[in-house]
Design an enzyme around this catalytic site. Structure first.
Site, mmCIF file in Angstrom:
data_model
loop_
_atom_site.group_PDB
_atom_site.id
_atom_site.type_symbol
_atom_site.label_atom_id
_atom_site.label_comp_id
_atom_site.label_asym_id
_atom_site.label_seq_id
_atom_site.Cartn_x
_atom_site.Cartn_y
_atom_site.Cartn_z
ATOM 1 N N ARG A 185 27.453 -19.759 6.843
ATOM 2 C CA ARG A 185 28.461 -19.068 8.404
ATOM 3 C C ARG A 185 29.814 -21.431 7.646
ATOM 4 O O ARG A 185 28.604 -21.821 7.877
ATOM 5 C CB ARG A 185 27.978 -19.496 9.798
ATOM 6 N N ARG A 215 33.882 -17.003 11.951
ATOM 7 C CA ARG A 215 31.926 -16.433 12.045
ATOM 8 C C ARG A 215 31.642 -14.954 12.742
ATOM 9 O O ARG A 215 32.519 -15.022 13.606
ATOM 10 C CB ARG A 215 31.264 -17.990 13.170
#
Length: 162
Positions: A93, A83
């Protein structure tokens, strides 16, 4: 004393189911106990356009420690899993982990808000939370998750995967 903590997890990369399993293992290392894990659900992106749908779940753990310590540990897991926080709003993400509830605490600091302030409007959170904890009483609204789930106006499609 251990608090019951509810976490919302999700990601929208090609291997999101596997990434959720890895994140749950890592969370298990932080927790005193994993109490319950919801099914995995495929959901559309919320608040932005993306090529892939998200895979989401909610987990209840027992945790011995402070909320801020858990937040730091969860952010480290997200970062370890790829991330990158840009601060530019919602983006695709590999992993997002949110603290939904931390016991019966209501926390409003510049680093952490609990209960998670936007969860009530998101089917991808409320649906799996309702699956594992319909009788949990929200410390802010003093009503059950089941009732809050009924009030959620998000009609995004939810597809159970497991």
């Amino acid at each position: 004393m251990c608090d019951s903590v509810f976490l919302g997890l999700g990601g929208n990369h090609d291997n999101s189911e596997e990434l959720l399993k890895i994140a749950l293992r890592k969370i298990g290392e932080l927790a005193t106990k994993i109490v319950a894990t919801s099914s995995f659900y495929q959901t559309p992106p919320w608040g932005f356009e993306a090529d892939n749908d998200f895979i989401n779940c909610v987990v209840e753990i027992k945790y011995k420690g402070q909320p801020e310590e858990l937040l730091v540990a969860l952010n480290a897991i997200e970062k370890e899993m790829g991330r990158i926080r840009t601060g530019e709003g919602y983006t695709s993400r590999p992993m997002d982990i949110d603290i939904l509830y931390f016991g019966n605490q209501v926390i409003n600091s510049n680093k952490l808000e609990v209960p998670h302030p936007r969860m009530y409007h998101r089917n991808f959170v409320m649906y799996p939370l309702h699956e594992i904890a319909p009788d949990w009483i929200d410390p802010q609204f003093k009503t059950s998750v089941a009732e809050l789930f009924k009030q959620c106006k998000d009609d995004s499609q939810i597809i159970a995967l497991s």
